[in-house]
Design a protein around this motif. Structure first.
Motif, PDB file in Angstrom:
ATOM      1  N   LEU A 210       5.465   1.151   0.095  1.00  0.00           N
ATOM      2  CA  LEU A 210       4.772   1.164   1.382  1.00  0.00           C
ATOM      3  C   LEU A 210       4.010  -0.254   1.592  1.00  0.00           C
ATOM      4  O   LEU A 210       3.831  -0.680   2.584  1.00  0.00           O
ATOM      5  CB  LEU A 210       3.747   2.460   1.268  1.00  0.00           C
ATOM      6  CG  LEU A 210       4.577   3.744   1.546  1.00  0.00           C
ATOM      7  CD1 LEU A 210       3.533   4.627   1.230  1.00  0.00           C
ATOM      8  CD2 LEU A 210       4.982   3.631   3.102  1.00  0.00           C
ATOM      9  N   GLY A 211       3.833  -0.892   0.403  1.00  0.00           N
ATOM     10  CA  GLY A 211       2.934  -1.898   0.573  1.00  0.00           C
ATOM     11  C   GLY A 211       3.966  -3.377   0.863  1.00  0.00           C
ATOM     12  O   GLY A 211       3.475  -4.056   1.766  1.00  0.00           O
TER      13      GLY A 211
ATOM     14  N   SER B 106      -0.850   9.648  -0.834  1.00  0.00           N
ATOM     15  CA  SER B 106      -0.648   9.886  -2.535  1.00  0.00           C
ATOM     16  C   SER B 106      -0.509   8.498  -3.172  1.00  0.00           C
ATOM     17  O   SER B 106      -0.463   8.452  -4.667  1.00  0.00           O
ATOM     18  CB  SER B 106       0.679  10.584  -2.461  1.00  0.00           C
ATOM     19  OG  SER B 106       1.935   9.658  -2.413  1.00  0.00           O
ATOM     20  N   ILE B 107      -0.626   7.282  -2.458  1.00  0.00           N
ATOM     21  CA  ILE B 107      -0.664   6.178  -3.255  1.00  0.00           C
ATOM     22  C   ILE B 107      -1.761   5.502  -3.666  1.00  0.00           C
ATOM     23  O   ILE B 107      -2.749   5.543  -2.754  1.00  0.00           O
ATOM     24  CB  ILE B 107       0.255   4.946  -2.623  1.00  0.00           C
ATOM     25  CG1 ILE B 107      -0.111   4.881  -1.164  1.00  0.00           C
ATOM     26  CG2 ILE B 107       1.710   5.256  -2.649  1.00  0.00           C
ATOM     27  CD1 ILE B 107       0.618   3.747  -0.459  1.00  0.00           C
ATOM     28  N   PRO B 108      -1.904   4.970  -4.814  1.00  0.00           N
ATOM     29  CA  PRO B 108      -3.264   4.112  -5.239  1.00  0.00           C
ATOM     30  C   PRO B 108      -3.391   3.070  -4.472  1.00  0.00           C
ATOM     31  O   PRO B 108      -2.346   2.040  -4.421  1.00  0.00           O
ATOM     32  CB  PRO B 108      -3.221   4.081  -6.736  1.00  0.00           C
ATOM     33  CG  PRO B 108      -1.912   4.556  -7.284  1.00  0.00           C
ATOM     34  CD  PRO B 108      -0.999   4.855  -6.067  1.00  0.00           C
ATOM     35  N   LYS B 109      -4.296   2.582  -3.711  1.00  0.00           N
ATOM     36  CA  LYS B 109      -4.282   1.551  -2.831  1.00  0.00           C
ATOM     37  C   LYS B 109      -5.303   0.508  -3.364  1.00  0.00           C
ATOM     38  O   LYS B 109      -6.687   0.875  -3.893  1.00  0.00           O
ATOM     39  CB  LYS B 109      -5.217   1.841  -1.644  1.00  0.00           C
ATOM     40  CG  LYS B 109      -4.150   2.502  -0.810  1.00  0.00           C
ATOM     41  CD  LYS B 109      -4.690   3.066   0.643  1.00  0.00           C
ATOM     42  CE  LYS B 109      -3.699   4.213   1.092  1.00  0.00           C
ATOM     43  NZ  LYS B 109      -3.893   5.388   0.531  1.00  0.00           N
ATOM     44  N   LEU B 110      -4.929  -0.786  -3.735  1.00  0.00           N
ATOM     45  CA  LEU B 110      -5.725  -1.720  -4.430  1.00  0.00           C
ATOM     46  C   LEU B 110      -6.961  -2.240  -3.631  1.00  0.00           C
ATOM     47  O   LEU B 110      -6.932  -2.094  -2.422  1.00  0.00           O
ATOM     48  CB  LEU B 110      -4.750  -3.004  -4.485  1.00  0.00           C
ATOM     49  CG  LEU B 110      -5.153  -4.075  -5.405  1.00  0.00           C
ATOM     50  CD1 LEU B 110      -5.004  -3.214  -6.793  1.00  0.00           C
ATOM     51  CD2 LEU B 110      -4.255  -5.120  -5.430  1.00  0.00           C
ATOM     52  N   GLY B 111      -8.088  -2.131  -4.234  1.00  0.00           N
ATOM     53  CA  GLY B 111      -9.088  -2.545  -3.605  1.00  0.00           C
ATOM     54  C   GLY B 111      -9.788  -1.285  -2.886  1.00  0.00           C
ATOM     55  O   GLY B 111     -11.063  -1.717  -2.289  1.00  0.00           O
ATOM     56  N   GLN B 112      -9.491  -0.172  -3.041  1.00  0.00           N
ATOM     57  CA  GLN B 112     -10.525   1.072  -2.371  1.00  0.00           C
ATOM     58  C   GLN B 112     -11.015   1.880  -3.481  1.00  0.00           C
ATOM     59  O   GLN B 112     -10.496   1.704  -4.808  1.00  0.00           O
ATOM     60  CB  GLN B 112      -9.373   1.854  -1.737  1.00  0.00           C
ATOM     61  CG  GLN B 112      -8.699   0.912  -0.620  1.00  0.00           C
ATOM     62  CD  GLN B 112      -8.282   2.036   0.642  1.00  0.00           C
ATOM     63  OE1 GLN B 112      -8.080   3.068   0.517  1.00  0.00           O
ATOM     64  NE2 GLN B 112      -7.800   1.100   1.386  1.00  0.00           N
TER      65      GLN B 112
ATOM     66  N   LYS C 147     -12.307   3.695  -6.415  1.00  0.00           N
ATOM     67  CA  LYS C 147     -11.444   4.817  -7.107  1.00  0.00           C
ATOM     68  C   LYS C 147     -12.670   5.883  -7.742  1.00  0.00           C
ATOM     69  O   LYS C 147     -13.188   6.279  -6.707  1.00  0.00           O
ATOM     70  CB  LYS C 147     -11.183   4.300  -8.399  1.00  0.00           C
ATOM     71  CG  LYS C 147     -12.228   3.681  -9.246  1.00  0.00           C
ATOM     72  CD  LYS C 147     -11.526   2.984 -10.577  1.00  0.00           C
ATOM     73  CE  LYS C 147     -11.959   3.736 -12.054  1.00  0.00           C
ATOM     74  NZ  LYS C 147     -10.948   3.615 -12.970  1.00  0.00           N
TER      75      LYS C 147
END
Lengths: 339, 343
Positions: free
Chosen positions: B234-235, B276-282, B284
């Motif tokens: 998705l990125g 469901s996707i881990p998002k960079l910079g959000q 944890k």
């Protein structure tokens, strides 16, 4: 940083693979897959190890498992009784008890399970090898393990082909947990899975870590996964560590230009954040023939004359962050939350 | 119709595979369209029919697979006499026989494809130069010498250094990124108006992925071609696409502009996928919210809405019974879900 008991200390680990040529198989050079890596892992933490393919991440994992004989360096492991041993030097027979305490989860759930063995045999094999259980007891333990990773124990007589990728990865996790290990090396454990399943496996890994007080070395090339799961992250480039830092620090305030470029290259799932990306030119250096000085200097935006001649050492820059860059203190680099 | 010109319209496409074990409905109702010069992303998990949709457009479906229903309207620009405006002709690609002369003329020349694995998509026993030249020798009236010159030019264009000598290397001598560049060069040789890229960066590292995406964007601007980008990332979609079609079990469940889709996903599957996707910079420490269960076995498609067994907003008695209608929203987005059927 809270105080932590160090479980594993790796010091100056090197793994050089000889390149052989000609009829007499003379050694003409070495592929320096891992070239002087030092780090430590605390009890109960997750250390993420990131880098591009071919940078030596997996080789470190395999050295720790002693699947390879490291060329030099020490791997000091502290066992439950508080005694320390150097895993790098132990001969095969004495190594066996430690093989129970360090286990591995592999990348590809399709090739890491033997298609001719049932799930029961696959998960029970480590228990059999170490003479820990047999008969009914063995089956009960396998059933408990399968339940723990979210699989139905009734399926234990099936073969791996009957399972999907995510379920296979669960079987791989159950196998790794069979001997109640203390350290689990996850080598790209979720890379081959679809996003929705990947989230399920990441959640299982986290639950198990809390329940069983596991320590993970989480090897991955996917930075967003590493940010999610790791407490500390080590970034590797051509056989060397370039930066080690607590996750939050590394992602917000990277100090090495390679980390910065790596972070900016990750596509963000948000169209409003279409970034001014740093596109690294060229390719990863060849570990058989690395560049002089800092290995990263041919691709570095900030490289100066000194970088081509002098190799920077990993040094402390405070707040648990270690960087191998001459200009770590001077550069101001942007992390992911800055833009 | 004025405004941006349509290039491709896919309407109600169905592609089935007739196997001994049963019929696999790989594509079961795909609807989307693409403007000339636009970028469409097709996302979904593996096994949801992304690649089969692309192969249907180029008529590369092999027996026992067959397009059973639907239209693929390709607005082909015919080169008029110089000065006069170019005329367009609409071809229904779904009606063309696979392997027929007319599809062979279009495929490779007007619609080109970049395949997923640069390791396996190139022939190991031919030099990359020969493989790339083959395209242009097949579609254009050029001599070997001209073809070679154009190939060198194109390789330089896609950023392969020392292209005169690289022409005579074999794929195994190149790295993954270089191989993918060679694949792109091959696809672009005839200046296609539509490029279909099937997971072009999945096998590559993030830094190499950034290079290739950047290259594709730049080439797209220069040549004015449209791109269909198939990916599960998705990125990547958020980064390069203008429109997105989300597929689940062979259906396009949602089709929207990229900003709208990421800001306000309508279909429960899209919502779940984004959660469901881990998002960079959000931040944890929150748990990921996975979609329960997994993509069902293609032989046993659930009845009704295919997503209902995994859907959090399932309406019993409705979602498992009727196939949700295709709802067209006022802003042009389409979504296939009963939640929006009544509005």
């Amino acid at each position: 940083m809270e105080k932590c008991s160090v479980l594993l200390t790796v010091n100056d680990l090197k793994m050089h693979f000889p390149i052989r040529h000609g009829f007499l198989q003379r050694v003409t050079g070495y592929v320096k897959a891992v070239d002087g890596v030092s780090f430590s892992v605390c009890c109960g933490e997750t250390l993420g190890l990131v880098g591009e393919s071919g940078c030596g991440k997996t080789t470190i994992g395999r050295c720790l498992m002693r699947a390879y004989e490291p060329t030099c360096g020490t791997m000091i492991y502290q066992n439950e009784r508080g005694e320390t041993v150097d895993l790098a030097r132990l001969p095969g027979r004495q190594l066996k008890p430690y093989r129970r305490e360090l286990r591995m989860i592999f990348q590809d759930p399709y090739s890491s399970l033997n298609p001719r063995m049932t799930v029961l045999d696959i998960v029970a094999e480590p228990l059999r090898v170490h003479h820990l259980a047999k008969g009914k007891d063995l089956e009960d333990r396998v059933a408990a393990l399968l339940k723990r990773v979210g699989l139905r124990p009734e399926y234990m007589r099936r073969y791996p082909h009957a399972f999907s990728g995510g379920q296979r990865q669960r079987i791989g996790i159950a196998r790794a947990l069979a001997l109640s290990p203390r350290i689990v090396i996850c080598d790209e454990a979720v890379s081959a899975l679809d996003v929705s399943v990947q989230a399920q496996i990441l959640n299982i890994l986290q639950d198990l870590q809390l329940e069983l007080n596991l320590t993970y070395l989480f090897i991955s090339h996917d930075l967003s996964v590493v940010e999610y799961i790791a407490d500390r992250v080590a970034v590797m480039y051509v056989g060397k560590l370039v930066e080690v830092a607590p996750t939050e620090r590394l992602f917000n305030a990277p100090r090495h230009p390679y980390t910065e470029a790596l972070l900016s290259a990750v596509p963000k799932p948000d169209p409003r954040m279409r970034s001014r990306r740093i596109v690294l030119e060229g390719e990863v250096a060849d570990p058989a023939n690395p560049p002089s000085g800092c290995y990263f200097h041919p691709r570095c935006r900030y490289a100066q004359a000194r970088c081509a001649t002098e190799r920077p050492e990993l040094h402390d820059v405070g707040q648990g962050q270690q960087v191998a860059c001459h200009f770590a203190e001077e550069l101001s680099l942007s992390g992911v939350r800055a833009n | 119709m004025e405004g941006p010109e349509l290039l491709l319209e896919v309407k109600g496409l169905k592609t089935y595979f007739f196997l001994d074990e049963g019929t696999v409905k790989a594509v079961e109702g795909a609807d989307f369209s693409l403007l000339r010069g636009g970028t469409l992303g097709i996302v979904g998990e593996s096994g949801c029919g992304k690649t089969v949709t692309a192969y249907s457009i180029t008529q590369l479906i092999e027996s026992p697979g067959r397009i059973v229903e639907g239209q693929i309207l390709f607005h082909r620009r015919l080169n008029g006499v110089e000065g006069s405006p170019a005329t367009t002709e609409v071809v229904d690609l779904a009606k063309l026989r696979p392997g027929s002369r007319s599809i062979c003329e279009i495929r490779g020349s007007e619609i080109a494809m970049v395949f997923q694995e640069p390791m396996t998509a190139l022939s190991p026993v031919h030099t990359i130069g020969d493989q790339i030249m083959e395209v242009i020798l097949l579609h254009r009236k050029v001599s070997k010498k001209e073809a070679r010159e154009q190939t060198v030019e194109m390789l330089r264009h896609v950023g392969i250094p020392k292209s005169e000598t690289r022409l005579d290397t074999y794929p195994f001598q190149l790295s993954g990124g270089m191989r993918q560049r060679a694949m792109i060069a091959m696809a672009l040789m005839c200046r296609p108006s539509l490029l279909i890229a099937d997971e072009p960066t999945t096998a590559l590292d993030v830094t190499m992925q950034a290079q290739i995406l950047e290259l594709m964007k730049q080439l797209q601007r220069e040549m004015g071609m449209a791109v269909i980008l198939i990916t599960h990332n998705l990125g990547v979609v958020a980064e390069v696409c203008e429109q997105v079609a989300v597929m689940y079990l062979g259906e396009v469940v949602e089709w929207a502009d990229v900003e709208a889709l990421f800001a306000d996903p309508l279909h429960p599957y899209t919502q779940a996928l984004l959660r469901s996707i881990p998002k960079l910079g959000q931040s944890k420490k929150g748990r990921l919210d996975p979609i329960k269960g997994m993509v069902p076995d293609p032989y046993n498609r659930p009845g009704g809405c295919p997503f209902h067994p995994r859907c959090a907003q399932m309406i019993a008695g409705r979602c498992d019974q009727e196939r949700p209608p295709l709802v067209r929203r006022p802003d042009g987005r389409t979504v296939r879900c009963v939640l929006y059927a009544d509005s």
